[in-house]
Design a protein around this motif. Structure first.
Motif, PDB file in Angstrom:
ATOM      1  N   LEU A 171       0.820  -1.208   0.000  1.00 32.19           N
ATOM      2  CA  LEU A 171       0.000   0.000   0.000  1.00 32.19           C
ATOM      3  C   LEU A 171       0.857   1.262   0.000  1.00 32.19           C
ATOM      4  N   VAL A 172       1.957   1.232   0.713  1.00 32.22           N
ATOM      5  CA  VAL A 172       2.852   2.394   0.735  1.00 32.22           C
ATOM      6  C   VAL A 172       3.448   2.608  -0.653  1.00 32.22           C
ATOM      7  N   TRP A 173       3.835   1.502  -1.299  1.00 27.51           N
ATOM      8  CA  TRP A 173       4.380   1.609  -2.653  1.00 27.51           C
ATOM      9  C   TRP A 173       3.326   2.151  -3.622  1.00 27.51           C
ATOM     10  N   ALA A 174       2.121   1.603  -3.579  1.00 29.22           N
ATOM     11  CA  ALA A 174       1.065   2.013  -4.509  1.00 29.22           C
ATOM     12  C   ALA A 174       0.699   3.477  -4.323  1.00 29.22           C
ATOM     13  N   ASP A 175       0.788   3.969  -3.095  1.00 24.29           N
ATOM     14  CA  ASP A 175       0.425   5.354  -2.800  1.00 24.29           C
ATOM     15  C   ASP A 175       1.518   6.335  -3.211  1.00 24.29           C
ATOM     16  N   ASP A 176       2.794   5.928  -3.067  1.00 23.39           N
ATOM     17  CA  ASP A 176       3.887   6.882  -3.277  1.00 23.39           C
ATOM     18  C   ASP A 176       5.196   6.133  -3.503  1.00 23.39           C
ATOM     19  N   ALA A 177       5.328   5.484  -4.660  1.00 26.99           N
ATOM     20  CA  ALA A 177       6.523   4.678  -4.926  1.00 26.99           C
ATOM     21  C   ALA A 177       7.786   5.544  -4.908  1.00 26.99           C
ATOM     22  N   LYS A 178       7.728   6.703  -5.510  1.00 26.28           N
ATOM     23  CA  LYS A 178       8.897   7.578  -5.554  1.00 26.28           C
ATOM     24  C   LYS A 178       9.331   7.970  -4.147  1.00 26.28           C
ATOM     25  N   GLY A 179       8.363   8.323  -3.295  1.00 28.41           N
ATOM     26  CA  GLY A 179       8.679   8.680  -1.917  1.00 28.41           C
ATOM     27  C   GLY A 179       9.216   7.502  -1.129  1.00 28.41           C
ATOM     28  N   LEU A 180       8.640   6.313  -1.352  1.00 25.16           N
ATOM     29  CA  LEU A 180       9.130   5.126  -0.672  1.00 25.16           C
ATOM     30  C   LEU A 180      10.580   4.865  -1.037  1.00 25.16           C
ATOM     31  N   TYR A 181      10.916   4.966  -2.326  1.00 22.21           N
ATOM     32  CA  TYR A 181      12.293   4.702  -2.748  1.00 22.21           C
ATOM     33  C   TYR A 181      13.260   5.724  -2.151  1.00 22.21           C
ATOM     34  N   LYS A 182      12.807   6.942  -2.014  1.00 25.08           N
ATOM     35  CA  LYS A 182      13.641   7.965  -1.366  1.00 25.08           C
ATOM     36  C   LYS A 182      13.917   7.589   0.084  1.00 25.08           C
ATOM     37  N   ARG A 183      12.884   7.105   0.772  1.00 23.09           N
ATOM     38  CA  ARG A 183      13.056   6.710   2.164  1.00 23.09           C
ATOM     39  C   ARG A 183      13.904   5.443   2.276  1.00 23.09           C
ATOM     40  N   MET A 184      13.721   4.515   1.332  1.00 19.71           N
ATOM     41  CA  MET A 184      14.574   3.325   1.328  1.00 19.71           C
ATOM     42  C   MET A 184      16.038   3.702   1.121  1.00 19.71           C
ATOM     43  N   ASP A 185      16.293   4.646   0.233  1.00 18.50           N
ATOM     44  CA  ASP A 185      17.668   5.125   0.032  1.00 18.50           C
ATOM     45  C   ASP A 185      18.231   5.716   1.320  1.00 18.50           C
TER      46      ASP A 185
END
Length: 401
Positions: free
Chosen positions: A97-111
């Motif tokens: 759900l986090v990915w579907a809502d904001d994949a770009k933001g999730l990847y930034k946080r994963m980085d």
């Protein structure tokens, strides 16, 4: 009219063929690493020691990763404690759900998370799907933890209802595309990133809640078993199509459903197994999984009142050269210092909705209650260890002064 009906039928058939792969649970999905390759990879790693990680401020995977509750400062603090005791890896759950809502933001946080890990010489890996505990995940504010209740807020990924429809071939093309994109685009984003140790596709498929429970909804079945098998299989197909530089695994021991277990066991580059038994049980289980020559990482252990203790088990893991990744790290919102049995009462069930409706929750800023003997976890919220002796054992066995 007849032509239109025929067209619709063919379109529906095409969608189903495109969406889901035919399960062959007796053969590996193409792309599995050879025994020689995975053993060479494993020999190049240090003895892998870590924990299933989420900050104490998060009650579940969504709480950890969504932008509104992302807490890198707290993560940095806790990982400094992990590094100080010799941990060098972490098993970390994502959420679709986090990915579907904001994949770009999730990847930034994963980085950002990976940068913090790199700062402490820790190489984590990520888990995509999970059938454990409560079935109806939602974005936004997560519920307060129930006092004295093991994992009162951990949620399935994907939602139980979607996983069951997926199994019946009833998921929509949009839903299927989202789950596939979640796996493939995330792996592609980090497929050559040396900060990532490996990938784990599915934690304990078929497990369900482990006991009857609810989360503001009707009671759900305890275990769902092989209803997960189609998504388990498809997750392997999707991941192998990307072919990352890191190995791939998915929980074998700890899952529920013969087909689920067989798919994961046949396809894993190395084995991810769960054991909450003492040394004798560990030796037996590890020996059984090593028969096909592949490395083993115990990705869940530590249940003190069941004989799975730091004192008795960590030395055995090192002797066997098996990775040791215990459940939990810092006592917090998850409440996993409490036994699984805390989820039941004299009637066999504690409803989290009933507990919350009656105010039996830990309020923000309130201290977390403790049982005399902790079940999981190693540190209190303020960084003091549950047991100084346990931390000394970690330090001695990992070579930390």
């Amino acid at each position: 009219m007849k032509r239109n009906f025929t067209t619709v039928v063919f379109m529906l058939i095409f969608v189903q063929l495109f969406a889901q792969n035919k399960i062959n649970d007796s053969l590996p999905v193409p792309g599995q690493w050879s025994v020689e390759r995975i053993n060479q990879w494993y020999e190049n790693q240090p003895w892998l020691v870590g924990c299933n990680y989420y900050p104490a401020t998060a009650i579940n995977q969504i709480d950890m990763w969504q932008a509104s509750t992302w807490n890198p400062e707290r993560i940095d603090l806790e990982l400094s404690w992990a590094a100080d005791m010799g941990m060098n890896t972490l098993r970390v759950f994502l959420h679709d759900l986090v990915w579907a809502d904001d994949a770009k933001g999730l990847y930034k946080r994963m980085d950002q998370f990976l940068d913090i890990c790199q700062k402490y010489n820790i190489r984590p890996w990520f888990v995509f799907f999970d059938d454990c505990h409560f079935p109806n995940p939602k974005l936004g504010e997560q519920p307060l933890p129930v006092k004295g209740y093991h994992n009162s807020g951990w949620v399935n990924s994907p939602a139980r209802e979607l996983a069951e429809r997926y199994a019946r071939g009833e998921a929509t093309p949009k839903e299927i595309g989202s789950l596939k994109g979640y796996v493939q685009k995330t792996i592609k984003r980090f497929k050559n990133d040396e900060r990532v140790l490996m990938w784990e596709l599915y934690n304990e498929p078929g497990r369900g809640t482990g006991e009857e429970g609810d989360m503001g909804a009707a009671k759900v079945n305890s275990k769902i078993g092989d209803q997960s098998k189609q998504l388990v299989y498809d997750s392997w197909v999707w991941a192998r199509e990307v072919n990352p530089s890191q190995p791939i695994t998915s929980t074998s021991a700890g899952s529920v459903g013969e087909t689920n277990i067989r798919i994961n066991r046949i396809n894993s580059d190395l084995h991810s197994i769960h054991t909450y038994s003492g040394p004798k049980g560990i030796r037996k289980q590890v020996s059984e999984f090593k028969k096909n020559g592949r490395p083993v990482i115990v990705t869940e252990w530590l249940a003190r009142d069941q004989g799975s203790t730091v004192d008795d088990c960590l030395t055995v893991f090192k002797e066997l050269q098996v990775g040791a990744v215990n459940w939990g790290f810092v006592s917090g919102k998850s409440g996993t210092i409490w036994n699984w049995k805390s989820r039941t009462d004299e009637h066999g069930n504690r409803s989290v909705k009933h507990e919350r409706d009656n105010g039996n929750v830990v309020q923000p800023g309130e201290a977390f209650p403790e049982p005399k003997i902790w079940f999981h976890d190693l540190f209190r919220f303020d960084g003091t260890p549950y047991s100084e002796d346990e931390i000394k054992i970690f330090k001695r066995l990992t070579g930390k002064k």
